[in-house]
Design an enzyme around this catalytic site. Structure first.
Site, PDB file in Angstrom:
ATOM      1  CG  HIS A 277      97.613  20.167  -0.861  1.00 37.51           C
ATOM      2  ND1 HIS A 277      97.146  21.268  -1.510  1.00 37.51           N
ATOM      3  CD2 HIS A 277      96.625  19.816   0.021  1.00 37.51           C
ATOM      4  CE1 HIS A 277      95.944  21.580  -1.040  1.00 37.51           C
ATOM      5  NE2 HIS A 277      95.606  20.717  -0.111  1.00 37.51           N
ATOM      6  CG  HIS A 316      96.184  24.194  -9.611  1.00 39.46           C
ATOM      7  ND1 HIS A 316      94.868  23.802  -9.630  1.00 39.46           N
ATOM      8  CD2 HIS A 316      96.459  24.558  -8.335  1.00 39.46           C
ATOM      9  CE1 HIS A 316      94.373  23.933  -8.419  1.00 39.46           C
ATOM     10  NE2 HIS A 316      95.318  24.384  -7.608  1.00 39.46           N
ATOM     11  CG  ASP A 372     102.074  26.541  -2.912  1.00 34.98           C
ATOM     12  OD1 ASP A 372     101.766  27.238  -1.932  1.00 34.98           O
ATOM     13  OD2 ASP A 372     101.558  25.451  -3.169  1.00 34.98           O
TER      14      ASP A 372
HETATM   15  N1  ACO Z   1     106.969  20.591 -13.518  1.00 33.37           N
HETATM   16  C1  ACO Z   1     107.176  19.853 -14.627  1.00 33.37           C
HETATM   17  N2  ACO Z   1     106.231  19.122 -15.250  1.00 33.37           N
HETATM   18  C2  ACO Z   1     105.022  19.131 -14.701  1.00 33.37           C
HETATM   19  C3  ACO Z   1     104.714  19.878 -13.542  1.00 33.37           C
HETATM   20  C4  ACO Z   1     105.727  20.622 -12.945  1.00 33.37           C
HETATM   21  N3  ACO Z   1     105.523  21.351 -11.863  1.00 33.37           N
HETATM   22  N4  ACO Z   1     103.411  19.691 -13.224  1.00 33.37           N
HETATM   23  C5  ACO Z   1     102.924  18.858 -14.135  1.00 33.37           C
HETATM   24  N5  ACO Z   1     103.879  18.527 -15.036  1.00 33.37           N
HETATM   25  C6  ACO Z   1     103.738  17.689 -16.237  1.00 33.37           C
HETATM   26  C7  ACO Z   1     103.571  16.216 -15.843  1.00 33.37           C
HETATM   27  O1  ACO Z   1     104.821  15.567 -15.797  1.00 33.37           O
HETATM   28  C8  ACO Z   1     102.710  15.718 -16.967  1.00 33.37           C
HETATM   29  O2  ACO Z   1     103.511  15.588 -18.122  1.00 33.37           O
HETATM   30  P1  ACO Z   1     103.251  14.366 -19.165  1.00 33.37           P
HETATM   31  O3  ACO Z   1     101.896  14.645 -19.736  1.00 33.37           O
HETATM   32  O4  ACO Z   1     104.363  14.472 -20.124  1.00 33.37           O
HETATM   33  O5  ACO Z   1     103.270  13.113 -18.333  1.00 33.37           O
HETATM   34  C9  ACO Z   1     101.767  16.887 -17.251  1.00 33.37           C
HETATM   35  O6  ACO Z   1     102.505  18.055 -16.857  1.00 33.37           O
HETATM   36  C10 ACO Z   1     100.463  16.796 -16.485  1.00 33.37           C
HETATM   37  O7  ACO Z   1     100.753  16.741 -15.109  1.00 33.37           O
HETATM   38  P2  ACO Z   1      99.974  15.878 -14.059  1.00 33.37           P
HETATM   39  O8  ACO Z   1     100.962  15.390 -13.033  1.00 33.37           O
HETATM   40  O9  ACO Z   1      99.132  14.851 -14.744  1.00 33.37           O
HETATM   41  O10 ACO Z   1      99.021  16.966 -13.440  1.00 33.37           O
HETATM   42  P3  ACO Z   1      98.216  16.832 -12.096  1.00 33.37           P
HETATM   43  O11 ACO Z   1      96.981  17.616 -12.274  1.00 33.37           O
HETATM   44  O12 ACO Z   1      98.078  15.413 -11.669  1.00 33.37           O
HETATM   45  O13 ACO Z   1      99.205  17.513 -11.023  1.00 33.37           O
HETATM   46  C11 ACO Z   1     100.206  19.054  -9.591  1.00 33.37           C
HETATM   47  C12 ACO Z   1      99.011  18.758 -10.498  1.00 33.37           C
HETATM   48  C13 ACO Z   1     100.336  17.961  -8.508  1.00 33.37           C
HETATM   49  C14 ACO Z   1      99.981  20.374  -8.870  1.00 33.37           C
HETATM   50  C15 ACO Z   1     101.497  19.111 -10.447  1.00 33.37           C
HETATM   51  O14 ACO Z   1     101.377  20.125 -11.432  1.00 33.37           O
HETATM   52  C16 ACO Z   1     102.739  19.309  -9.605  1.00 33.37           C
HETATM   53  O15 ACO Z   1     103.289  18.346  -9.079  1.00 33.37           O
HETATM   54  N6  ACO Z   1     103.215  20.605  -9.456  1.00 33.37           N
HETATM   55  C17 ACO Z   1     104.356  20.889  -8.639  1.00 33.37           C
HETATM   56  C18 ACO Z   1     103.945  20.909  -7.166  1.00 33.37           C
HETATM   57  C19 ACO Z   1     103.142  22.139  -6.824  1.00 33.37           C
HETATM   58  O16 ACO Z   1     103.491  23.258  -7.163  1.00 33.37           O
HETATM   59  N7  ACO Z   1     102.043  21.904  -6.072  1.00 33.37           N
HETATM   60  C20 ACO Z   1     101.189  22.978  -5.594  1.00 33.37           C
HETATM   61  C21 ACO Z   1      99.841  22.921  -6.220  1.00 33.37           C
HETATM   62  S1  ACO Z   1      98.862  24.274  -5.681  1.00 33.37           S
HETATM   63  C22 ACO Z   1      98.375  23.837  -4.153  1.00 33.37           C
HETATM   64  O17 ACO Z   1      98.261  22.698  -3.779  1.00 33.37           O
HETATM   65  C23 ACO Z   1      98.051  24.887  -3.274  1.00 33.37           C
END
Ligand code: ACO
Length: 438
Positions: A277, A316, A372
């Site tokens: 987050h 996201h 971010d």
């Molecule tokens: N890098 C690489 N792969 C990713 C990323 C990433 N940053 N984010 C998602 N994916 C991939 C997942 O591995 C998944 O792949 P798969 O379908 O092959 O399993 C697919 O994309 C879907 O991702 P989910 O994890 O299901 O997406 P979710 O909506 O649950 O997660 C989140 C969202 C937590 C923000 C995620 O994208 C992440 O961890 N990002 C990096 C951390 C980040 O930048 N957080 C800030 C968010 S903004 C905020 O809170 C203000």
């Protein structure tokens, strides 16, 4: 399964027909605003003893937990509005306190309303002197988010009357206190980590100016930079609310027990602290440091695609196109770097973004830079240490948490938050004395 079109004799209705194939019984539940009420499913039972049908939705992927009039997001089209106003217009024309008023009160303030709001906040910036003593007991290297979390929780003990959450006038004064004292606590957390004496609030300065002064002033030598202060103001505006994200849901959920707002907001700070987050802006910088050089980017991208790493600041839950806040932040970054000189990590970030946006892995999963991705670089250029970035996020998000808390309290449909579970543990079994355990 593709939906079956209505036959000529059928009339369109805002309902959903359900056939329970376990019993052959049919049900009709209302559809309103594209949603069915989960509680309407409870009537669907296989017998009188049956509890009734539930929905299973870990992480609330498809569940609306409330009705809200504060923030609108269209994740597919990259739209973000507070109370109907596009984020781009608010970032261009408003101060942070004006946006805070809008988010909490629902309308942009008149000049008189804004004067009173700014006055009230300006005159509540001091914290009880015992708070400074309390901060002293943190270790010198305490993470500033841990310090902020503890300090905001502690505020509830200084204002026990904040428990009276039914009284609107009391809620107003606690909101003012929180918005007013957050910069003071945030600045104190910064000074503590550097072993610097606390710089107390100055009422002759604006909200941002006072905060920056409390953070950076040493011996009256701090020279305010209006470009950097404007950039910080925009960043706080962009972070002010974001509908039912993890920390806001935490504030609503904890607040639903009718605890005081300081404790509810402390729960939001705790949720924001996590690297998935608000902690992601810190994680982005760590990632850029680890990559170290543009030549290492392809190798890093391969690691991410193999699942060994994540591209922090990308992806996201709601945005499946470019996060509108990230677009604005990228612009702000150039204003800031014009003042401070180019951050070498920006080059790595820009190249990383370029490669990721062209790569099939990221395109297929609709992974774009989020808020971010660039904010950490800006904060670093402004002189904030990496582990402090999330504190700035918390500072910006405070009005949103408070507006959502207020909305939750006034919503007659809300009750104490209490999800259900599907129990998958052991069935009843008899106690085993110690000597007989394996
Ligand atoms: N890098 C690489 N792969 C990713 C990323 C990433 N940053 N984010 C998602 N994916 C991939 C997942 O591995 C998944 O792949 P798969 O379908 O092959 O399993 C697919 O994309 C879907 O991702 P989910 O994890 O299901 O997406 P979710 O909506 O649950 O997660 C989140 C969202 C937590 C923000 C995620 O994208 C992440 O961890 N990002 C990096 C951390 C980040 O930048 N957080 C800030 C968010 S903004 C905020 O809170 C203000």
């Amino acid at each position: 399964m593709a939906p079956t079109p209505l036959e000529d004799t059928q009339v369109a209705k805002d309902t959903l027909s359900i056939t329970d194939n376990r019993t052959g019984k049919q049900y009709e539940v209302a559809v309103s605003e594209g949603t069915i009420k989960a509680m309407d499913l409870r009537q669907i039972k296989t017998s009188d003893e049956d509890f009734g049908l539930m929905t299973y939705d870990p992480a609330f992927m498809n569940t609306a937990s409330c009705r809200s009039a504060i923030t609108f997001i269209d994740g597919d089209r990259g739209i973000l509005r507070y109370r109907g106003y596009p984020i781009e217009q608010l970032a261009e024309h408003c101060t942070f306190l004006e946006v805070a008023y809008l988010i909490i009160e629902g309308e942009l303030p008149s000049a008189t309303q804004l004067d009173k709001w700014v006055h009230d906040i300006t005159y509540h910036t001091y914290v009880h002197t015992n708070i400074t003593k309390f901060l002293e007991s943190f270790r010198y290297d305490a993470h500033p988010m841990g310090v902020l979390l503890g300090a905001v929780g502690a505020l509830s003990t200084f204002y026990p009357e904040a428990k009276d959450i039914e009284d609107p006038a009391n809620r107003y004064i606690q909101r003012v206190r929180l918005i007013a004292k957050m910069p003071t606590l945030a600045a104190f957390a910064f000074r503590h980590s550097r072993g610097l004496p606390y710089e107390f609030p100055r009422n002759d300065l604006g909200y941002i100016g006072n905060y920056v002064n409390m953070t950076f002033n040493i011996g009256g030598q701090h020279q305010p930079n209006p470009v950097l202060q404007k950039a910080l103001e925009i960043l706080l505006i962009l972070h002010a609310d974001h509908e039912q994200n993890c920390s806001t849901s935490a504030v609503r959920s904890v607040g639903s027990s009718h605890v005081d707002p300081f404790s509810a907001v402390a729960a939001g700070i705790a949720a924001l602290y996590g690297p998935l987050h608000g902690g992601a802006n810190e994680a982005v910088l760590t990632m850029l440091d680890e990559i170290g050089d543009k030549k290492n980017i392809p190798g890093f991208i391969e690691k991410v695609k193999g699942g060994a790493d994540k591209l922090m600041g990308f992806g996201h839950r709601v945005y499946k196109s470019y996060d509108p806040r990230a677009k604005l932040i990228k612009k702000v970054a150039y204003d800031v770097f014009n003042q401070t000189g180019l951050n070498p990590k920006l080059e790595i970030a820009l190249e990383l973004e370029k490669i990721a946006l062209e790569d099939e892995y990221f395109i297929k999963r609709k992974l774009y830079p989020n808020v971010d991705f660039y904010s950490g670089l800006i904060y670093q250029a402004m002189g904030y240490p990496t582990d402090y970035f999330t504190v700035l996020f918390a500072l910006g998000r405070t009005p949103g948490w408070l507006a959502q808390w207020e909305e939750m309290l006034k919503d007659k449909e809300q009750k104490i938050s209490r999800p259900r579970q599907i129990y998958v543990g052991a069935a009843q079994r008899d106690f085993v004395p110690m000597a007989m355990r394996k």
